[in-house]
Write an enzyme that holds these catalytic residues in place. Structure first.
Site, short mmCIF file in Angstrom:
data_model
loop_
_atom_site.label_atom_id
_atom_site.label_comp_id
_atom_site.label_asym_id
_atom_site.label_seq_id
_atom_site.Cartn_x
_atom_site.Cartn_y
_atom_site.Cartn_z
N LYS A 36 19.60 -32.97 -33.10
CA LYS A 36 18.87 -32.25 -34.16
C LYS A 36 17.49 -31.81 -33.66
O LYS A 36 17.09 -30.65 -33.81
CB LYS A 36 18.70 -33.14 -35.41
CG LYS A 36 20.01 -33.61 -36.02
CD LYS A 36 19.80 -34.48 -37.25
CE LYS A 36 19.12 -35.80 -37.00
NZ LYS A 36 19.90 -36.75 -36.17
N ARG A 111 18.71 -36.97 -46.13
CA ARG A 111 19.53 -37.99 -45.50
C ARG A 111 20.23 -38.89 -46.51
O ARG A 111 20.95 -39.81 -46.13
CB ARG A 111 18.61 -38.86 -44.67
CG ARG A 111 19.00 -39.01 -43.23
CD ARG A 111 17.87 -39.74 -42.63
NE ARG A 111 18.00 -40.27 -41.36
CZ ARG A 111 17.52 -39.69 -40.25
NH1 ARG A 111 17.04 -38.49 -40.26
NH2 ARG A 111 17.57 -40.33 -39.13
N ARG A 151 17.59 -41.36 -23.79
CA ARG A 151 16.54 -40.43 -24.24
C ARG A 151 15.15 -40.91 -23.81
O ARG A 151 14.82 -42.08 -23.88
CB ARG A 151 16.56 -40.29 -25.76
CG ARG A 151 15.39 -39.42 -26.27
CD ARG A 151 15.54 -39.01 -27.69
NE ARG A 151 15.84 -40.12 -28.56
CZ ARG A 151 16.28 -39.97 -29.81
NH1 ARG A 151 16.47 -38.77 -30.30
NH2 ARG A 151 16.53 -41.02 -30.55
N ARG A 184 11.68 -44.37 -27.35
CA ARG A 184 11.48 -44.78 -28.75
C ARG A 184 11.88 -46.23 -28.97
O ARG A 184 12.87 -46.69 -28.38
CB ARG A 184 12.30 -43.86 -29.67
CG ARG A 184 11.52 -42.66 -30.14
CD ARG A 184 12.35 -41.66 -30.87
NE ARG A 184 13.23 -42.19 -31.91
CZ ARG A 184 14.02 -41.44 -32.67
NH1 ARG A 184 14.03 -40.12 -32.49
NH2 ARG A 184 14.79 -41.97 -33.58
N ARG A 195 21.71 -47.66 -37.28
CA ARG A 195 21.44 -46.27 -37.70
C ARG A 195 22.76 -45.55 -38.00
O ARG A 195 22.85 -44.74 -38.93
CB ARG A 195 20.63 -45.53 -36.63
CG ARG A 195 19.16 -45.93 -36.64
CD ARG A 195 18.50 -45.73 -35.30
NE ARG A 195 18.37 -44.35 -34.89
CZ ARG A 195 18.05 -43.98 -33.64
NH1 ARG A 195 17.83 -44.89 -32.70
NH2 ARG A 195 17.94 -42.71 -33.35
P1 AP5 Z 1 17.79 -35.45 -29.93
O1 AP5 Z 1 17.64 -33.98 -30.05
O2 AP5 Z 1 16.56 -36.28 -29.77
O3 AP5 Z 1 18.73 -36.02 -31.11
P2 AP5 Z 1 18.43 -36.23 -32.67
O4 AP5 Z 1 19.64 -35.78 -33.42
O5 AP5 Z 1 17.11 -35.65 -33.04
O6 AP5 Z 1 18.40 -37.81 -32.67
P3 AP5 Z 1 17.43 -38.83 -33.41
O7 AP5 Z 1 17.67 -40.17 -32.78
O8 AP5 Z 1 16.03 -38.32 -33.44
O9 AP5 Z 1 18.03 -38.83 -34.84
P4 AP5 Z 1 17.86 -39.91 -35.88
O10 AP5 Z 1 18.39 -39.21 -37.04
O11 AP5 Z 1 18.49 -41.22 -35.59
O12 AP5 Z 1 16.29 -40.26 -35.83
P5 AP5 Z 1 15.04 -39.73 -36.63
O13 AP5 Z 1 13.89 -39.64 -35.73
O14 AP5 Z 1 15.41 -38.54 -37.44
O15 AP5 Z 1 18.77 -35.71 -28.68
C1 AP5 Z 1 19.16 -37.02 -28.31
C2 AP5 Z 1 19.33 -37.09 -26.79
O16 AP5 Z 1 20.42 -36.26 -26.41
C3 AP5 Z 1 18.12 -36.58 -25.99
O17 AP5 Z 1 17.96 -37.39 -24.87
C4 AP5 Z 1 18.50 -35.16 -25.58
O18 AP5 Z 1 17.91 -34.76 -24.35
C5 AP5 Z 1 20.01 -35.28 -25.46
N1 AP5 Z 1 20.70 -34.03 -25.81
C6 AP5 Z 1 20.51 -33.28 -26.93
N2 AP5 Z 1 21.34 -32.22 -26.93
C7 AP5 Z 1 22.07 -32.31 -25.80
C8 AP5 Z 1 23.12 -31.52 -25.25
N3 AP5 Z 1 23.58 -30.43 -25.87
N4 AP5 Z 1 23.66 -31.90 -24.07
C9 AP5 Z 1 23.21 -33.02 -23.43
N5 AP5 Z 1 22.21 -33.81 -23.89
C10 AP5 Z 1 21.67 -33.47 -25.08
O19 AP5 Z 1 14.81 -40.95 -37.63
C11 AP5 Z 1 14.36 -42.20 -37.15
C12 AP5 Z 1 14.23 -43.18 -38.32
O20 AP5 Z 1 13.25 -42.68 -39.26
C13 AP5 Z 1 15.50 -43.39 -39.17
O21 AP5 Z 1 16.33 -44.37 -38.61
C14 AP5 Z 1 14.88 -43.81 -40.51
O22 AP5 Z 1 14.47 -45.15 -40.47
C15 AP5 Z 1 13.64 -42.94 -40.59
N6 AP5 Z 1 13.90 -41.65 -41.27
C16 AP5 Z 1 13.82 -40.40 -40.72
N7 AP5 Z 1 14.13 -39.46 -41.62
C17 AP5 Z 1 14.41 -40.11 -42.78
C18 AP5 Z 1 14.82 -39.68 -44.07
N8 AP5 Z 1 15.03 -38.37 -44.34
N9 AP5 Z 1 15.02 -40.62 -45.01
C19 AP5 Z 1 14.83 -41.94 -44.75
N10 AP5 Z 1 14.45 -42.43 -43.55
C20 AP5 Z 1 14.24 -41.51 -42.56
MG MG Z 2 15.28 -36.45 -33.67
#
Ligand code: AP5
Ligand code: MG
Length: 243
Positions: A36, A111, A151, A184, A195
């Protein structure tokens, strides 16, 4: 035609063109590590609209030690979701910024069905609001685990790398800033599993909600980054012009 009429006509036509070309709100949905954040950054470059990542906003609050950050830190560390009321309020404040006028990319929000209902109500209450497009990115479990554990992020420019699939030119160093990359705190296999549990229980129904509403596309996230971005742009274009 008088010059004032001609000016008004050209302003109206430029507003019409703007509403035809403005991307509007784009929701990027998908499991942890699906890409994402990576895709949001590609779309920012293409569309010049902001990325609003609730994960990044929460991490900034944790780093600054705000009241929200102090509450969120432990919840995020366990891989659970921060309460809807806190996240919705944080998003509401961000959406007041003028850079969201042509649209924005919501990365990781909504979410839960509670967050989705809140967002839908907010958008429908807005006069002349641009229609929303939801995109769900799909990647299999083993690939997600590899993406999460591999990552690394630049703490300065937020560029996202992966030691296995998208490494920096020099190990541990950002290509753009030369800064030491960080991992992270929640990017462990143990927290990833939690997660994923939260995703399946609470976020998968959000995907079903937007699928049922239409203006929804699914894209295969197991392809090169630029190919996925082109697929999202094509889907958004098609859906924007759909009835
Ligand atoms: P990346 O682009 O970083 O993936 P992502 O989908 O953004 O993954 P996240 O871990 O950030 O998602 P998440 O939903 O768990 O965490 P968030 O920060 O939102 O890519 C991942 C890896 O893959 C990278 O190394 C990249 O280089 C690689 N990659 C990407 N595309 C690729 C491709 N095509 N080919 C090869 N490699 C590739 O949330 C964290 C925490 O915050 C949650 O657990 C929760 O506690 C809280 N939180 C956040 N939002 C909310 C909400 N709306 N409500 C409640 N709690 C929330
Ligand atoms: Mg992310």
């Amino acid at each position: 035609m008088s010059s004032s009429v001609s000016t008004e006509t050209s302003m109206e036509s430029s507003r019409a063109t703007e509403s035809n070309t403005a991307p509007g709100p784009i929701l990027l949905l998908g499991a942890p590590g699906v890409g994402k954040g990576t895709q949001a950054k590609e779309l920012v470059k293409l569309w010049s609209i902001p990325q609003i990542s609730t994960g990044d906003l929460l991490r900034a609050n944790v780093a600054e030690g705000t009241k929200l950050g102090r509450v969120a830190k432990e919840i995020m560390g366990r891989g659970e979701l921060v309460p809807d009321s806190l996240v919705n309020e944080m998003v509401a404040v961000r959406l007041l910024e003028p850079d969201t006028a042509r649209g924005y990319i919501l990365d990781g929000f909504p979410r839960t069905l509670g967050q989705a209902t809140w967002l839908d109500a907010r958008l429908s209450a807005q006069i002349e609001s641009l229609p929303l497009v939801a995109v769900s990115i799909q990647v299999n479990y083993n690939q997600l685990l590899r993406r999460i554990t591999g990552r690394r992020n630049c703490p300065v420019c937020q560029t996202i790398y992966n030691v296995y699939m998208n490494p920096p030119k020099r190990e541990g160093i950002c290509d753009v800033e030369g800064a030491a990359l960080i991992q992270r705190a929640d990017d462990t296999e143990e927290v990833f599993k939690e997660r994923m549990r939260a995703y399946t229980a609470l976020t998968a129904p959000v995907v079903d909600h937007y699928r049922a509403l239409g203006r929804f596309a699914e894209v295969d996230g197991d392809r090169p980054i630029a190919v996925i971005a082109a697929g999202i742009v094509a889907a958004a274009e098609r859906l924007r012009h759909a009835a």
